[in-house]
Motif scaffolding. Structure first.
Motif, short mmCIF file in Angstrom:
data_model
loop_
_atom_site.label_atom_id
_atom_site.label_comp_id
_atom_site.label_asym_id
_atom_site.label_seq_id
_atom_site.Cartn_x
_atom_site.Cartn_y
_atom_site.Cartn_z
N ALA A 181 0.83 -1.20 0.00
CA ALA A 181 0.00 0.00 0.00
C ALA A 181 0.87 1.26 0.00
O ALA A 181 0.63 2.19 -0.77
N ARG A 182 1.88 1.27 0.82
CA ARG A 182 2.78 2.42 0.90
C ARG A 182 3.48 2.64 -0.45
O ARG A 182 3.59 3.77 -0.94
N ASP A 183 3.94 1.56 -1.06
CA ASP A 183 4.60 1.66 -2.36
C ASP A 183 3.64 2.13 -3.44
O ASP A 183 4.01 2.93 -4.30
N ALA A 184 2.40 1.66 -3.42
CA ALA A 184 1.40 2.10 -4.40
C ALA A 184 1.17 3.60 -4.29
O ALA A 184 1.03 4.29 -5.30
N ILE A 185 1.16 4.10 -3.07
CA ILE A 185 1.02 5.54 -2.86
C ILE A 185 2.26 6.26 -3.35
O ILE A 185 2.18 7.24 -4.11
N ASP A 186 3.43 5.80 -2.92
CA ASP A 186 4.69 6.46 -3.29
C ASP A 186 4.93 6.49 -4.79
O ASP A 186 5.43 7.47 -5.33
N PHE A 187 4.57 5.40 -5.48
CA PHE A 187 4.77 5.33 -6.93
C PHE A 187 3.60 5.92 -7.71
O PHE A 187 3.59 5.90 -8.94
N GLU A 188 2.59 6.43 -6.99
CA GLU A 188 1.40 7.02 -7.60
C GLU A 188 0.76 6.06 -8.60
O GLU A 188 0.46 6.42 -9.74
N ALA A 189 0.54 4.84 -8.15
CA ALA A 189 -0.04 3.80 -9.00
C ALA A 189 -1.43 4.19 -9.46
O ALA A 189 -2.23 4.69 -8.68
N HIS A 190 -1.70 3.94 -10.73
CA HIS A 190 -3.04 4.18 -11.29
C HIS A 190 -3.86 2.90 -11.25
O HIS A 190 -5.08 2.95 -11.30
N LEU A 191 -3.17 1.76 -11.19
CA LEU A 191 -3.80 0.45 -11.19
C LEU A 191 -2.90 -0.49 -10.40
O LEU A 191 -1.67 -0.36 -10.43
N ILE A 192 -3.51 -1.42 -9.69
CA ILE A 192 -2.75 -2.40 -8.92
C ILE A 192 -3.14 -3.79 -9.43
O ILE A 192 -4.32 -4.11 -9.55
N ALA A 193 -2.14 -4.59 -9.75
CA ALA A 193 -2.39 -5.96 -10.23
C ALA A 193 -1.81 -6.94 -9.23
O ALA A 193 -0.67 -6.78 -8.77
N VAL A 194 -2.61 -7.95 -8.90
CA VAL A 194 -2.22 -8.96 -7.91
C VAL A 194 -2.60 -10.33 -8.44
O VAL A 194 -3.63 -10.48 -9.11
N SER A 195 -1.77 -11.32 -8.15
CA SER A 195 -2.13 -12.67 -8.60
C SER A 195 -2.06 -13.65 -7.42
O SER A 195 -1.39 -13.41 -6.43
N ALA A 196 -2.77 -14.75 -7.61
CA ALA A 196 -2.73 -15.86 -6.67
C ALA A 196 -2.51 -17.12 -7.49
O ALA A 196 -3.22 -17.36 -8.47
N HIS A 197 -1.53 -17.89 -7.10
CA HIS A 197 -1.26 -19.12 -7.84
C HIS A 197 -2.02 -20.31 -7.27
O HIS A 197 -2.47 -21.17 -8.02
N LEU A 198 -2.17 -20.35 -5.97
CA LEU A 198 -2.84 -21.47 -5.31
C LEU A 198 -4.12 -20.99 -4.63
O LEU A 198 -4.20 -19.84 -4.19
N PRO A 199 -5.10 -21.87 -4.51
CA PRO A 199 -6.35 -21.48 -3.85
C PRO A 199 -6.15 -20.91 -2.44
O PRO A 199 -6.86 -20.00 -2.02
N GLU A 200 -5.19 -21.45 -1.72
CA GLU A 200 -4.96 -20.96 -0.36
C GLU A 200 -4.40 -19.54 -0.31
O GLU A 200 -4.34 -18.92 0.74
N HIS A 201 -4.01 -18.99 -1.46
CA HIS A 201 -3.51 -17.61 -1.52
C HIS A 201 -4.63 -16.60 -1.72
O HIS A 201 -4.41 -15.40 -1.56
N VAL A 202 -5.81 -17.07 -2.08
CA VAL A 202 -6.92 -16.15 -2.38
C VAL A 202 -7.30 -15.31 -1.17
O VAL A 202 -7.56 -14.12 -1.29
N ARG A 203 -7.31 -15.91 0.00
CA ARG A 203 -7.66 -15.16 1.22
C ARG A 203 -6.67 -14.01 1.43
O ARG A 203 -7.07 -12.90 1.77
N ALA A 204 -5.39 -14.24 1.19
CA ALA A 204 -4.40 -13.17 1.34
C ALA A 204 -4.62 -12.07 0.31
O ALA A 204 -4.47 -10.88 0.62
N VAL A 205 -5.01 -12.44 -0.90
CA VAL A 205 -5.32 -11.44 -1.93
C VAL A 205 -6.53 -10.62 -1.50
O VAL A 205 -6.56 -9.40 -1.64
N GLU A 206 -7.54 -11.29 -0.96
CA GLU A 206 -8.74 -10.58 -0.48
C GLU A 206 -8.37 -9.59 0.63
O GLU A 206 -8.84 -8.44 0.63
N GLU A 207 -7.53 -10.02 1.55
CA GLU A 207 -7.10 -9.12 2.63
C GLU A 207 -6.29 -7.96 2.08
O GLU A 207 -6.44 -6.82 2.54
N LEU A 208 -5.45 -8.23 1.10
CA LEU A 208 -4.66 -7.17 0.46
C LEU A 208 -5.57 -6.14 -0.21
O LEU A 208 -5.38 -4.93 -0.06
N ILE A 209 -6.58 -6.63 -0.93
CA ILE A 209 -7.52 -5.72 -1.57
C ILE A 209 -8.23 -4.88 -0.50
O ILE A 209 -8.44 -3.68 -0.68
#
Length: 115
Positions: free
Chosen positions: A33-61
């Motif tokens: 989040a800090r880096d997205a602010i510092d780099f003035e991101a216009h879009l954020i892309a995130v991936s999950a390779h395994l089903p057990e990673h989806v919860r972490a992606v949801e928390e990140l969002i």
């Protein structure tokens, strides 16, 4: 090995004229989040390779959407779990989903046009 897809995505976006910043796997949410602010991101892309990673992606969002400076930034997701479960991306709060790097650029263009 875990960042091969991210590197392919980065190359696709750069080929389409976007400036990208690849932060890598397992970066803590607050740092992303800090880096997205510092780099003035216009879009954020995130991936999950395994089903057990989806919860972490949801928390990140959730972190992105609850951070005032990032609340209006579109979040694009990809990866095998999102291919297997239709609309999983919307269920976890993402703004879009792409099945491939090329499709990610197309979806990103659409998200940024409507933002």
């Amino acid at each position: 090995m875990h960042d091969v897809g991210a590197r392919m995505l980065e190359q696709s976006f750069e080929s389409a004229g976007y400036q990208t910043v690849l932060l890598g796997a397992n970066t803590p949410a607050i740092d992303l989040a800090r880096d997205a602010i510092d780099f003035e991101a216009h879009l954020i892309a995130v991936s999950a390779h395994l089903p057990e990673h989806v919860r972490a992606v949801e928390e990140l969002i959730g972190v992105f959407k609850s951070t005032p400076e990032l609340a209006d930034r579109p979040v694009l997701v990809g990866g095998p779990p999102f291919q297997r479960v239709p609309d999983l991306w919307s269920q976890i709060g993402a703004d879009g989903y792409a099945a491939s790097p090329g499709e990610a650029v197309t979806v990103a263009n659409q998200l940024l046009e409507s933002a």
